[in-house]
Design a protein around this motif. Structure first.
Motif, PDB file in Angstrom:
ATOM      1  N   GLU A  37     -27.624   1.866  25.646  1.00  0.00           N
ATOM      2  CA  GLU A  37     -26.875   1.659  26.659  1.00  0.00           C
ATOM      3  C   GLU A  37     -25.214   1.743  26.633  1.00  0.00           C
ATOM      4  O   GLU A  37     -24.726   1.485  25.751  1.00  0.00           O
ATOM      5  CB  GLU A  37     -27.326   0.280  27.462  1.00  0.00           C
ATOM      6  N   PHE A  77     -21.736   1.096  28.661  1.00  0.00           N
ATOM      7  CA  PHE A  77     -21.023   0.783  29.919  1.00  0.00           C
ATOM      8  C   PHE A  77     -20.206   1.973  30.432  1.00  0.00           C
ATOM      9  O   PHE A  77     -19.804   2.743  29.822  1.00  0.00           O
ATOM     10  CB  PHE A  77     -20.071  -0.433  29.544  1.00  0.00           C
ATOM     11  N   ALA A 117     -14.285   0.734  31.034  1.00  0.00           N
ATOM     12  CA  ALA A 117     -15.316   1.171  30.188  1.00  0.00           C
ATOM     13  C   ALA A 117     -15.185   2.722  30.033  1.00  0.00           C
ATOM     14  O   ALA A 117     -14.373   3.315  30.532  1.00  0.00           O
ATOM     15  CB  ALA A 117     -16.726   0.779  30.285  1.00  0.00           C
ATOM     16  N   ASP A 170     -21.435   0.003  35.848  1.00  0.00           N
ATOM     17  CA  ASP A 170     -22.738  -0.041  35.513  1.00  0.00           C
ATOM     18  C   ASP A 170     -23.003   0.300  34.118  1.00  0.00           C
ATOM     19  O   ASP A 170     -22.166   0.277  33.329  1.00  0.00           O
ATOM     20  CB  ASP A 170     -23.545   1.382  36.405  1.00  0.00           C
ATOM     21  N   ARG A 171     -24.215   0.143  33.749  1.00  0.00           N
ATOM     22  CA  ARG A 171     -24.658   0.323  32.455  1.00  0.00           C
ATOM     23  C   ARG A 171     -25.806   1.122  32.297  1.00  0.00           C
ATOM     24  O   ARG A 171     -26.820   1.006  33.213  1.00  0.00           O
ATOM     25  CB  ARG A 171     -25.104  -1.087  31.769  1.00  0.00           C
ATOM     26  N   THR A 203     -12.149  -1.098  27.382  1.00  0.00           N
ATOM     27  CA  THR A 203     -13.111  -2.100  27.126  1.00  0.00           C
ATOM     28  C   THR A 203     -12.920  -2.597  25.456  1.00  0.00           C
ATOM     29  O   THR A 203     -13.173  -1.824  24.462  1.00  0.00           O
ATOM     30  CB  THR A 203     -14.361  -1.916  27.613  1.00  0.00           C
ATOM     31  N   ALA A 208     -16.302  -2.582  34.032  1.00  0.00           N
ATOM     32  CA  ALA A 208     -17.422  -1.619  34.262  1.00  0.00           C
ATOM     33  C   ALA A 208     -18.176  -1.623  35.291  1.00  0.00           C
ATOM     34  O   ALA A 208     -18.164  -2.702  35.807  1.00  0.00           O
ATOM     35  CB  ALA A 208     -18.308  -1.687  32.910  1.00  0.00           C
ATOM     36  N   LEU A 252     -21.303  -8.112  32.509  1.00  0.00           N
ATOM     37  CA  LEU A 252     -21.230  -7.148  33.901  1.00  0.00           C
ATOM     38  C   LEU A 252     -21.423  -7.985  35.064  1.00  0.00           C
ATOM     39  O   LEU A 252     -20.868  -7.869  36.269  1.00  0.00           O
ATOM     40  CB  LEU A 252     -22.218  -6.107  33.954  1.00  0.00           C
TER      41      LEU A 252
END
Ligand SMILES: NC(=O)c1ccc[n+]([C@@H]2O[C@H](COP(=O)([O-])OP(=O)(O)OC[C@H]3O[C@@H](n4cnc5c(N)ncnc54)[C@H](OP(=O)(O)O)[C@@H]3O)[C@@H](O)[C@H]2O)c1
Length: 253
Positions: free
Chosen positions: A146, A148, A128, A179-180, A94, A177, A225
């Motif tokens: 947070e 990724f 990510a 989720d985060r 990323t 990605a 996202l």
């Protein structure tokens, strides 16, 4: 389709090879140590072996091994070996193309540029951080930062989609990605502790990885996202929770 998958014994390539096979494609698993019927010998340090491994395929899934100082030379040689392959899907990282100064991102950017300059049909995926680690969540980042995250299965779903729908992915670079989550949230999902490692300690282990975590903390990655998931709903993106709870079931693979 006949697809050569590099890193097929590893995380990303393994997931790609499994998904391609399950969808009826003919998979050539590239490895330095062939053991199975679909395995073919290929070594990033031996361009002739890559040319041989890529002969007659419709596509190449290209990864570059972690932390090898020869990464740029290996990646460029692999791109050159795939010059006559109709479609190359390269997995990078990323924001690797943003001049972050993170050594293993900048090396990937160089390979990306070589691919775009020398291949008529390419796709770059920028994953990510992988969701894969076990044990306590020990990272050199603040507990509420947070990150990724991506499930290797979602990298595979995007790569396979790219091979199956080449026009949709033609000459595109897509950061991906699933989720985060903060380190604290990851630890809670896994029923474990979050441990903040001092950056100076991480630096002693790897200046390259420490540079990445410093970038995550001070600048952060740029990835939309919601827009990504809206554009590619067929990936069935994993939440961190769903990936962790499904991990035990996937282990026998
Ligand atoms: N971990 C993360 O969070 C993350 C996030 C984004 C990007 N990345 C990038 O992902 C890449 C690593 O991917 P991965 O985790 O899927 O790999 P991995 O699980 O570490 O597996 C490494 C693979 O590379 C192959 N390999 C190593 N040296 C080779 C050589 N000389 N010739 C041919 N094959 C060779 C190995 O195959 P054989 O041993 O069978 O030959 C193996 O399949 C790195 O470039 C890393 O920067 C990682």
């Amino acid at each position: 389709m006949k697809i050569a998958v590099t890193g097929a014994t590893g995380t990303q390539g393994g997931a790609v090879a499994r998904l391609l096979s399950s969808r009826g494609h003919d998979v050539r698993r590239v490895t330095r140590n062939p053991k199975h019927a679909n395995d073919v010998h290929g070594d990033f340090n031996d361009p002739a072996s890559l040319r041989h491994a890529f002969q007659g395929v419709d596509g190449v899934f290209l990864m570059t091994p972690l932390s090898d100082p020869r990464e740029v030379a290996q990646g460029k040689a692999a791109v050159d070996a795939a010059r006559h392959v109709p479609h190359v899907v390269f997995t990078s990282a990323t924001n690797a193309d943003r001049g972050t100064g993170i050594p293993h991102f900048d090396t990937k950017a160089e390979i990306e540029r070589h691919l775009a300059a020398h291949h008529p049909h390419w796709t770059v995926l920028g994953p990510a951080a992988f969701m894969g680690r076990e044990g306590p969540v020990a990272l050199p980042i603040p507990p509420d930062l947070e990150l990724f995250l991506i499930a290797p299965e979602d990298i595979a779903a995007m790569a396979v989609l790219a091979f199956e729908q080449p026009d949709r992915f033609r000459n595109r670079r897509i950061d991906i990605a699933s989720d985060r989550r903060t380190g604290q949230e990851m630890a809670a999902v896994r029923g474990t502790e979050f441990v903040q490692i001092p950056l100076a300690q991480a630096e002693k282990y790897s200046a390259d990885l420490a540079a990445m975590f410093r970038h995550h903390t001070e600048i952060g990655l740029d990835l939309d996202l919601a827009a990504l998931h809206a554009e590619f709903p067929e990936v069935g993106w994993h939440s961190y929770e769903s990936w962790v709870s499904g991990r035990a079931a996937r282990r026998p693979e």
